[in-house]
Design an enzyme around this catalytic site. Structure first.
Site, PDB file in Angstrom:
ATOM      1  N   HIS A   1      52.396  -9.671  55.320  1.00 42.57           N
ATOM      2  CA  HIS A   1      53.374 -10.254  54.453  1.00 42.57           C
ATOM      3  C   HIS A   1      54.602  -9.625  54.336  1.00 42.57           C
ATOM      4  CE1 HIS A   1      52.023  -7.447  51.170  1.00 42.57           C
ATOM      5  NE2 HIS A   1      53.311  -7.665  50.850  1.00 42.57           N
TER       6      HIS A   1
ATOM      7  N   ASP B   1      45.554 -10.286  55.652  1.00 45.63           N
ATOM      8  CA  ASP B   1      47.016  -9.758  55.257  1.00 45.63           C
ATOM      9  C   ASP B   1      47.330  -8.223  56.051  1.00 45.63           C
ATOM     10  OD1 ASP B   1      49.611  -9.236  54.494  1.00 45.63           O
ATOM     11  OD2 ASP B   1      49.047  -8.886  52.358  1.00 45.63           O
TER      12      ASP B   1
ATOM     13  N   GLY C   1      57.525  -3.028  46.880  1.00 47.73           N
ATOM     14  CA  GLY C   1      57.915  -1.914  47.855  1.00 47.73           C
ATOM     15  C   GLY C   1      56.651  -0.900  48.525  1.00 47.73           C
TER      16      GLY C   1
ATOM     17  N   SER D   1      53.907  -2.402  49.587  1.00 43.61           N
ATOM     18  CA  SER D   1      53.228  -3.228  50.179  1.00 43.61           C
ATOM     19  C   SER D   1      53.222  -2.678  51.693  1.00 43.61           C
ATOM     20  CB  SER D   1      54.032  -4.555  50.500  1.00 43.61           C
ATOM     21  OG  SER D   1      53.905  -5.288  49.268  1.00 43.61           O
ATOM     22  N   GLY D   2      52.125  -2.782  52.523  1.00 44.03           N
ATOM     23  CA  GLY D   2      51.804  -2.312  53.789  1.00 44.03           C
ATOM     24  C   GLY D   2      51.552  -1.093  53.826  1.00 44.03           C
TER      25      GLY D   2
END
Length: 297
Positions: free
Chosen positions: A75, A123, A217, A219-220
């Site tokens: 995402h 994801d 922020g 994310s990942g």
């Protein structure tokens, strides 16, 4: 309704520095005692943590899994274009000089073909650096949870990143120093009671009372736990309702579901495959359910 990406991972890493002999070991980092409710991470505490930048600055985190590949969340990317994207490794502060830092552009972005932006299933993404990086005390890979690995509810994990320090935060709420926070894993049954949308490709972590979580922020980025002396990534920051709200744990992509896909993508490249660690623990209850949430990046 807001969502955020959460990640928990277990990894092995190979350390190489100018004065250090190379070792086929991943997931080595100092023992650590925003992310919401977090504290400043000591420099070098999480040597696999990376910061992804576009023309607007930091937008997502990620984790180094070998000398040329970074694990991230699908995402985080609206396309697979590498234009204008930079990965910073060994970074501690987003504004000050980072003497142990190196940067790379990207030569490839691989988003999982089964990624569904509506349900956030699958994801996960892989990023190929423009050239390999040398491992140091501040830059080294994390080990990944092997296929079939499970970790019981209550296990302490750590999440790291430069995301906002509270839900709905503006750029003024982005910390400049890398943040770390510990959160316990939550059973899929309990997590699904909150969301009603959790699949077997996900893992959840958080406190019942809230107060500690990943946020926009982050994310990942990686969710890791310690197995013996090795840090292993078990999740990738994916989504959640708000940040650190009571009764709503963070949801992460379950890394152990994707190790075959990861190594199939990177196998044959000069950097080789990722290092896997098998975790032995009781299975968490899991079942597929359709869901739709708003992802924060």
């Amino acid at each position: 309704m807001e969502e955020k990406l959460l990640v928990c991972a277990v990894v092995l890493l190979v350390l190489t520095t100018g004065s250090k002999a190379q070792s086929d070991v991943c997931g080595i980092a100092p023992l650590n005692t925003r992310i919401v409710g977090g504290v400043n991470a000591p420099p070098g505490s999480w040597p696999w943590q990376v910061s992804l930048h576009n023309s607007n600055g930091h937008f997502c985190g990620g984790s180094l899994i070998n000398s040329q590949w970074v694990l991230c969340a699908a995402h985080c990317f609206s396309s697979t274009s590498t234009s204008g994207l930079t990965v910073y490794l060994g970074r501690d502060n987003q504004q000050l000089l980072n003497l142990n830092e190196v940067s790379r552009s990207l030569s490839q972005v691989i988003v999982h073909p089964g990624y569904d932006p509506n349900t956030h299933n699958n994801d996960i993404a892989l990023l190929r650096l423009s050239s390999p990086v040398a491992f140091t005390d501040y830059i080294s890979p994390v080990c990944l949870a092997a296929a079939g690995s499970t970790v019981p509810a209550g296990t302490t994990c750590w999440v790291t990143g430069w995301g906002t320090i509270r839900s709905g935060g503006t750029t003024l709420l982005f910390p400049q120093t890398l943040q770390e926070v510990s959160v316990p894993l939550v059973s899929i049954t309990q997590c699904n009671a909150a969301y009603g949308i959790i699949t077997s490709n996900m893992i959840c972590a958080g406190l019942p009372a809230g107060g500690k979580d990943s946020c926009q922020g982050d994310s990942g980025g990686p969710l890791v736990t310690k197995s013996g002396s090795t840090w292993v990534q078990v999740g990738v920051v994916s989504f959640g309702k708000g940040c650190a709200l009571p009764g709503y744990p963070g949801v992460y992509t379950r890394v152990s579901q994707y190790t075959s896909w990861i190594n199939n993508q990177i196998n044959g490249t000069t950097s080789g495959t990722a290092h896997l660690v098998s975790l032995s623990a009781p299975l968490l209850l899991s079942f597929p359910i359709l869901f739709s949430l708003f992802v924060l990046s």
